[in-house]
Design an enzyme around this catalytic site. Sequence first.
Site, short mmCIF file in Angstrom:
data_model
loop_
_atom_site.label_atom_id
_atom_site.label_comp_id
_atom_site.label_asym_id
_atom_site.label_seq_id
_atom_site.Cartn_x
_atom_site.Cartn_y
_atom_site.Cartn_z
N LYS A 193 -9.85 -20.97 45.57
CA LYS A 193 -11.25 -20.93 45.13
C LYS A 193 -11.59 -19.72 44.26
O LYS A 193 -11.35 -19.76 43.08
CB LYS A 193 -12.17 -21.09 46.34
CG LYS A 193 -12.05 -22.51 46.93
CD LYS A 193 -13.28 -23.01 47.63
CE LYS A 193 -13.30 -24.52 47.78
NZ LYS A 193 -12.65 -25.06 48.97
N PHE A 223 -11.13 -28.04 57.49
CA PHE A 223 -10.85 -28.61 56.17
C PHE A 223 -9.77 -27.79 55.51
O PHE A 223 -9.92 -26.59 55.31
CB PHE A 223 -12.11 -28.62 55.28
CG PHE A 223 -11.85 -29.26 53.94
CD1 PHE A 223 -11.87 -30.64 53.80
CD2 PHE A 223 -11.53 -28.49 52.83
CE1 PHE A 223 -11.59 -31.24 52.57
CE2 PHE A 223 -11.25 -29.09 51.60
CZ PHE A 223 -11.28 -30.46 51.47
N ASP A 257 -6.26 -20.03 56.76
CA ASP A 257 -6.73 -20.69 55.56
C ASP A 257 -7.99 -19.94 55.12
O ASP A 257 -9.07 -20.13 55.67
CB ASP A 257 -7.04 -22.17 55.83
CG ASP A 257 -7.53 -22.88 54.57
OD1 ASP A 257 -7.89 -22.20 53.59
OD2 ASP A 257 -7.57 -24.13 54.58
C1 PLP Z 1 -11.57 -26.06 49.29
C2 PLP Z 1 -10.69 -25.79 50.45
C3 PLP Z 1 -9.33 -26.21 50.47
C4 PLP Z 1 -8.74 -27.07 49.39
O1 PLP Z 1 -8.75 -26.48 48.14
P1 PLP Z 1 -8.51 -27.40 46.84
O2 PLP Z 1 -8.46 -26.41 45.72
O3 PLP Z 1 -9.65 -28.35 46.76
O4 PLP Z 1 -7.23 -28.11 47.03
C5 PLP Z 1 -8.56 -25.84 51.55
N1 PLP Z 1 -9.07 -25.12 52.56
C6 PLP Z 1 -10.34 -24.71 52.58
C7 PLP Z 1 -10.84 -23.88 53.72
C8 PLP Z 1 -11.21 -25.04 51.54
O5 PLP Z 1 -12.49 -24.67 51.57
#
Ligand code: PLP
Length: 396
Positions: A244, A130, A215
Amino acid sequence: MSITALMPVYPRCGVRPVRGEGCYLIGEDGRRFLDFASGIAVNALGHGHPRLVRAIADQAATLMHVSNLYGSPQGERFAQRLVDLTFADTVFLTNSGAEAVECAIKTARRYHHADGHPERHTLITFSNAFHGRTIGTISATDQAKLRDGFEPLLPGFAYAPFDDLDAALALVDDNTAGFLVEPIQGEGGVRPASPEFLTGLRRICDERGLLLVLDEVQCGYGRTGRLFAHEHYGIVPDVMAAAKGIGGGFPLGACLATERAAKGMVAGTHGSTYGGNPLACAAGEAVLDVMTEPGFLDHVAAMGSRLRQTLEQLIPNHDGLFDSVRGTGLMLGLKLKSDARRFVAFLRDEHGLLTVSAGDNVVRVIPPLVVEEAHIVEFAEKLSAAARVYVPEADD
Ligand SMILES: *Cc1c(COP(=O)(O)O)cnc(C)c1O
């Protein structure tokens, strides 16, 4: 007219929070919840942390936004602190995780472009990843539920099974720019990469002139008991997305890179109207002030062990429901033997406990990083009480 004023893209539950106090949320109807969801790993300092609240209020009254046309003392100071704390030499500030990943993708492509290899444009990503909800970041995952109906998606991504080094290596060709990977998959079900996998990807990058792009939007920023999850693996990335927890609830993200990896990101190549405005930087600095206090990350690690132990002790008592515990620090997942979403709803509605479901029937247990022993005890009591009376659906 039957569409709701808020575009109905979220299956929202009945909890309607209006106030937060530390590790608790209070609903519109006055109901109190123990918050082990943290706005999906965002409220690292819990709700209403005085340091963060004051920093945002003071900065709002001083200067909220000016535009990146101007010099940014606030941005320079915040970026320098991130540089000093990490592998990175330079930082691009964003408003969200997806934008941080977008910047990371652009940085990787642009590196090879500047390096005389514009044909190296494809990032290898991993199953159940994700990376966000923009067209670019949904193109970077193989998950059909994120992609369906949004085609045509962007070329420049290839997909290998997560944690399978041989499969990743087999996809490398003349068009490969590098790898984009979550060290611990969040939405995919709190799945940590094995050390062999991450160190193997690093080695392949070094041998072939590719970039390792991490990420760490969910697993980073103190959540695992280190500032970033890759620190547990003894490797460094070339480029990394964070978000986050970075703003503690204020919309903020960052793309961090080494000087070498960022060599294509020169003036005019990228931008954002709001990204890294003074208000966001004030929030980011306040979070860092707290996270870099001596003992903060040790507290996360200690609470993480305590919580994991608690969950592990509960498994034998409820072995028809609970399967196993996974994750690191305060990024924990309780794998169920039946539908996790239904159990998460039961915990919430019947026991006042907030958690988040993830892929692979995992209940994500991701409290604020300021969680205390007493909260963990309360969590365990509520979880255990819920598990005792919970009846999974017959066909689960
Ligand atoms: C939440 C998340 C995103 C996206 O972040 P947003 O602030 O919702 O755009 C990308 N990568 C990972 C691993 C995430 O958990």
